[in-house]
Design a protein around this motif. Structure first.
Motif, mmCIF file in Angstrom:
data_model
loop_
_atom_site.group_PDB
_atom_site.id
_atom_site.type_symbol
_atom_site.label_atom_id
_atom_site.label_comp_id
_atom_site.label_asym_id
_atom_site.label_seq_id
_atom_site.Cartn_x
_atom_site.Cartn_y
_atom_site.Cartn_z
ATOM 1 N N ARG A 144 -0.441 -5.646 -1.637
ATOM 2 C CA ARG A 144 -0.871 -5.470 -3.035
ATOM 3 C C ARG A 144 -0.337 -6.223 -4.096
ATOM 4 N NH1 ARG A 144 -3.805 -2.943 -0.794
ATOM 5 N NH2 ARG A 144 -4.423 -0.482 -0.827
ATOM 6 N N VAL A 188 0.819 -1.303 0.026
ATOM 7 C CA VAL A 188 0.035 -0.020 -0.005
ATOM 8 C C VAL A 188 0.801 1.242 0.058
ATOM 9 C CG1 VAL A 188 -0.214 0.093 2.401
ATOM 10 C CG2 VAL A 188 -2.047 1.047 1.192
ATOM 11 N N SER A 235 -5.375 -4.339 -5.129
ATOM 12 C CA SER A 235 -5.668 -4.944 -4.067
ATOM 13 C C SER A 235 -6.171 -6.409 -4.066
ATOM 14 C CB SER A 235 -6.737 -4.136 -3.311
ATOM 15 O OG SER A 235 -6.958 -4.690 -1.874
#
Length: 203
Positions: free
Chosen positions: A93, A73, A84
């Motif tokens: 991620r 992130v 995501s």
């Protein structure tokens, strides 16, 4: 400019879905192998760590193979490739691929080295702060009228208290609220939460 150095060659026997993405995962492994990370084995996959902190992992799935960054992130995502994994994942991620031709060593190592810098800086997502909700008047009156009931309610965790408050507040009719209060009182006196295994008794 951040530099990186080669380390030992990694095996591919722990990768997910080897049969379908074997060549692709071998290439990903050879790239990650060039970063100053320690390889460990977790969750049936190779996980690369820095000072004991999980940084990056990779694997194959039905329709794609991917690299995922545990603290992704915070990555700048210069090439706009990260997604995501799901709505519940706040920090992780993924970088997904569907073809070996999409793999770019230079870009991948840029992201990996940035991920290492993020771990060095100790960046972490701050957990959401718990927000209490005001007691409904009906519940407040009942608590003040029964000291044993009040003591049992106060012993509950803030999360369980909130669940009971929301359960009463969700009722639109006053009669329904009174009925719900009567149903939850024995649970509160027993020290359990409305979403525990006794939930069925208040449905």
């Amino acid at each position: 400019m951040i530099s990186y150095k080669p380390s030992i060659k990694i095996s591919t026997n722990s990768m997910l879905n080897n049969n379908k993405w074997n060549n692709e995962l071998e290439l990903i492994a050879s790239i990650l192998n060039k970063a100053p990370l320690e390889k460990t084995f977790k969750w049936q996959a190779d996980v690369y760590t820095y000072n004991g902190k999980n940084v990056v992992c990779y694997g194959g799935f039905k329709n794609h193979f991917a690299i995922w960054f545990n603290n992704g992130v915070f990555l700048s995502d210069k090439y706009n490739v990260l997604v995501s994994a799901n709505d519940k994942t706040k920090s992780l991620r993924q970088w997904r691929f569907t073809s070996i031709t999409e793999i770019d060593e230079r870009k991948i190592l840029e992201y990996v080295m940035e991920a290492i810098e993020i771990e060095k800086q100790g960046l972490k997502i701050t957990p959401d702060k718990f927000q209490a909700v005001p007691l409904p008047e009906l519940l407040n009156i009942a608590l003040e009228a029964d000291l044993e009931f009040k003591a049992a309610f106060n012993k509950l965790t803030p999360g369980r208290q909130k669940e009971y408050v929301l359960y009463i507040n969700e009722a639109k009719q006053e009669a329904t609220k009174v009925g719900r209060l009567e149903k939850i009182k024995p649970l509160i006196l027993s020290g359990v939460g409305i979403n525990d295994k006794y939930k069925k008794s208040v449905s």
